[in-house]
Design an enzyme around this catalytic site. Structure first.
Site, PDB file in Angstrom:
ATOM      1  N   GLU A 269       0.879  -1.113   0.029  1.00  0.00           N
ATOM      2  CA  GLU A 269      -0.057   0.069  -0.002  1.00  0.00           C
ATOM      3  C   GLU A 269       0.882   1.186  -0.086  1.00  0.00           C
ATOM      4  O   GLU A 269       2.158   1.246   0.529  1.00  0.00           O
ATOM      5  CB  GLU A 269      -0.862  -0.043   1.328  1.00  0.00           C
ATOM      6  CG  GLU A 269      -1.895   1.136   1.170  1.00  0.00           C
ATOM      7  CD  GLU A 269      -2.461   1.419   2.507  1.00  0.00           C
ATOM      8  OE1 GLU A 269      -3.557   1.763   2.831  1.00  0.00           O
ATOM      9  OE2 GLU A 269      -1.889   0.769   3.766  1.00  0.00           O
ATOM     10  N   LYS A 344     -10.143   1.669  -1.814  1.00  0.00           N
ATOM     11  CA  LYS A 344     -10.093   1.419  -0.467  1.00  0.00           C
ATOM     12  C   LYS A 344     -11.539   1.846   0.348  1.00  0.00           C
ATOM     13  O   LYS A 344     -11.941   2.769   0.071  1.00  0.00           O
ATOM     14  CB  LYS A 344      -9.014   2.265   0.587  1.00  0.00           C
ATOM     15  CG  LYS A 344      -8.820   1.750   1.990  1.00  0.00           C
ATOM     16  CD  LYS A 344      -7.438   2.207   2.342  1.00  0.00           C
ATOM     17  CE  LYS A 344      -7.324   1.729   3.772  1.00  0.00           C
ATOM     18  NZ  LYS A 344      -6.046   2.231   4.278  1.00  0.00           N
ATOM     19  N   CYS A 378      -5.138  -2.841   3.133  1.00  0.00           N
ATOM     20  CA  CYS A 378      -4.768  -2.515   4.650  1.00  0.00           C
ATOM     21  C   CYS A 378      -6.168  -2.803   5.742  1.00  0.00           C
ATOM     22  O   CYS A 378      -6.537  -3.676   5.961  1.00  0.00           O
ATOM     23  CB  CYS A 378      -4.023  -1.280   4.803  1.00  0.00           C
ATOM     24  SG  CYS A 378      -3.165  -0.962   6.204  1.00  0.00           S
TER      25      CYS A 378
END
Length: 519
Positions: A269, A344, A378
């Protein structure tokens, strides 16, 4: 204001497919270019190939142009003389001796346009043959390859000595070296194989690739494995002075993954925040806006690398500006030149406070040549609902690029990734950054230990860890996952979480995507 990028502008699609009749003229022209001193096919030869055995004729199409092709037929090799000629094995080039009940795929030609010979086109064609051999449950692939550089050494080396020197990598031969790299084993040397091959002095090197999954033909078919190789990059965040330096570092790791014959190369990321080390902007939010200006360069770079090295790339993640909003997006760069992306979904307090990042609103599962996969960036892996949703939609591997600054943050990602692997009976992969960017605001030190995780059962590694990097050093980890093992585990493992869910008591519901939030 920037709107959502049209990714098709960057795609340079590369397609491996079967040859069609309308391709014949282009293939004839390609053959004259590749073998200018040899007698080319006639149109009726290629028409016969397509009519007799269409599944065995492949070409590579790049941006609408055919840049490579290969032909083959099925035979019972034991029925042919050891010192057979090209005309004997191909019935004078018409392959009317093709035997659909035979045991061996015989490759009779591979050619690649000279301008595209560093894009692994030949390997793609050989892989297509191997996949066909596996699908048809054939024993092996047999070829009798040229040795076009032999005429340069014929005064000092016999054909046998030449083959030995090439095998030891003391001599490079564009055909024989390539075949050896592609796991073909020398069987014997044939004399008078191809009359018009003056460069090889008419010699042909008979070689074989054995299908280790071959099963004696019966009414019952078995699928033993579906292995997928993954290279995970534990990427060092260090100061650079140009985009070219960034590109060089990324290409190095893609090359490493390709050298291991990986199917996926996975970056962390916020990979492109390394560019902040030379962007002179102290305000974190303004710096991120400046970073979005590199979006097209980033996409172009990774798309070219995926095609050039013939590997699927999870391109970490990058900040992208769309309609005035900044999103954290992970891109999937397929080796066929197509591109997809995952926004995300959950934004951390730090991202929201310092960078003003907006949340995505679409959960995706991507089709690849290795099956269905998902990307959860993440923080997203820490929300179990997302992993269950993508698993229900068919994902067998969940890739999680992450960037954490301390051990606690890293362990949240790791423990949740391992939990997701167990509770969904999938593979999870985490790729993180290490090092630091001392010249960039809000880019603290990095803590990372990348890894590949599995379900927890007898079929898999004892601790559910297929492989992991040493913490906080620049390195990679390479591992093979097998989706056939997942299928068996889900069906008859010690525990079967997916099958035993109480859908009569609970369920996960996905709402329609909010209009206008994501394009």
């Amino acid at each position: 204001m920037k709107s959502s990028l049209n990714l098709t502008r960057f795609e340079k699609k590369i397609i491996v497919r079967n040859i069609r009749e309308q391709d014949i003229e282009e293939i004839l022209a390609l053959q004259k270019l590749c073998f200018p001193k040899m007698e080319p096919w006639k149109r009726e030869h290629l028409e016969s190939h397509i009519n007799v055995f269409p599944e065995g004729q492949f070409c590579v199409e790049f941006e609408g142009k055919i840049i490579g092709s290969c032909s083959s037929l099925i035979i019972n090799f034991d029925e042919y003389d050891d010192q057979h000629t090209f005309d004997e094995i191909t019935d004078d080039g018409y392959i009317t001796n093709h035997d659909p009940d035979g045991y061996n795929l015989y490759g009779i030609e591979v050619m690649v346009h000279p301008d595209y010979r560093r894009m692994k086109i030949g390997k793609r064609l050989y892989d297509a043959r191997k996949q066909l051999t596996a699908r048809l449950n054939l024993k092996s692939i047999i070829i009798c390859g040229r040795i076009p550089n032999y005429h340069q050494y014929a005064d000092t080396l016999t054909p046998k000595e030449y083959v030995q020197e090439v095998s030891k990598q003391n001599i490079y031969d564009p055909v024989l070296t390539f075949q050896l790299v592609n796991e073909f084993v020398v069987m014997r040397i044939n004399t008078e194989y191809l009359d018009d091959d003056k460069a090889s002095l008419k010699y042909g090197i008979l070689m074989e690739w054995n299908n280790v999954d071959y099963r004696p033909k019966s009414k019952k078919h078995f699928k033993t494995s579906f292995p997928i190789r993954i290279t995970v990059i534990q990427y060092m965040m260090k100061r650079i002075y140009s985009f070219d330096e960034f590109a060089t570092q990324c290409e190095y790791y893609v090359d490493v993954g390709a050298s291991y014959q990986s199917d996926f190369v996975v970056f962390p990321e916020l990979l492109t925040t390394q560019l902040l080390s030379y962007i002179e902007e102290k305000s974190p939010s303004k710096a991120i806006r400046r970073l979005t200006e590199y979006t097209e360069d980033y996409i172009r770079l990774f798309n070219e690398l995926a095609v050039k090295y013939n590997v699927n790339i999870i391109g970490g993640s990058h900040f992208v500006e769309e309609d005035g909003n900044v999103y954290n997006i992970s891109y999937l760069f397929r080796r066929d030149g197509t591109i997809d992306k995952q926004y995300k979904i959950h934004i951390t307090p730090n991202e929201r406070r310092w960078w003003g990042v907006s949340q995505g609103s679409e959960i995706k599962v991507f089709d690849t040549d290795c099956g269905k996969i998902a990307i959860l960036i993440c923080y997203d892996i820490e929300f179990p609902e997302l992993s269950r949703i993508v698993t229900e939609q068919g994902a067998n591997i969940i890739f999680t690029p992450y960037c954490t600054d301390d051990r606690q943050g890293y362990l949240r990602v790791r423990y949740c990734a391992q939990a997701r692997a167990i509770e969904n009976q999938v593979y999870t992969v985490i790729a993180g950054t290490v090092g630091n960017l001392s010249h960039a605001e809000n880019m603290d030190i990095q803590y990372g230990q990348s890894g590949i995780f599995t379900p927890s059962d007898f079929t898999f590694p004892r601790d559910g860890v297929l492989g992991e990097c040493t913490a906080n050093v620049e390195t990679v980890v390479v591992g093979d996952v097998d989706t056939e093992l997942l299928r068996r585990s889900r069906k008859a493992g010690t525990v079967t979480m997916l099958k035993d869910r109480r859908s009569d008591l609970y369920r996960i519901e996905v709402f329609p995507k909010a209009k206008g939030k994501e394009k």
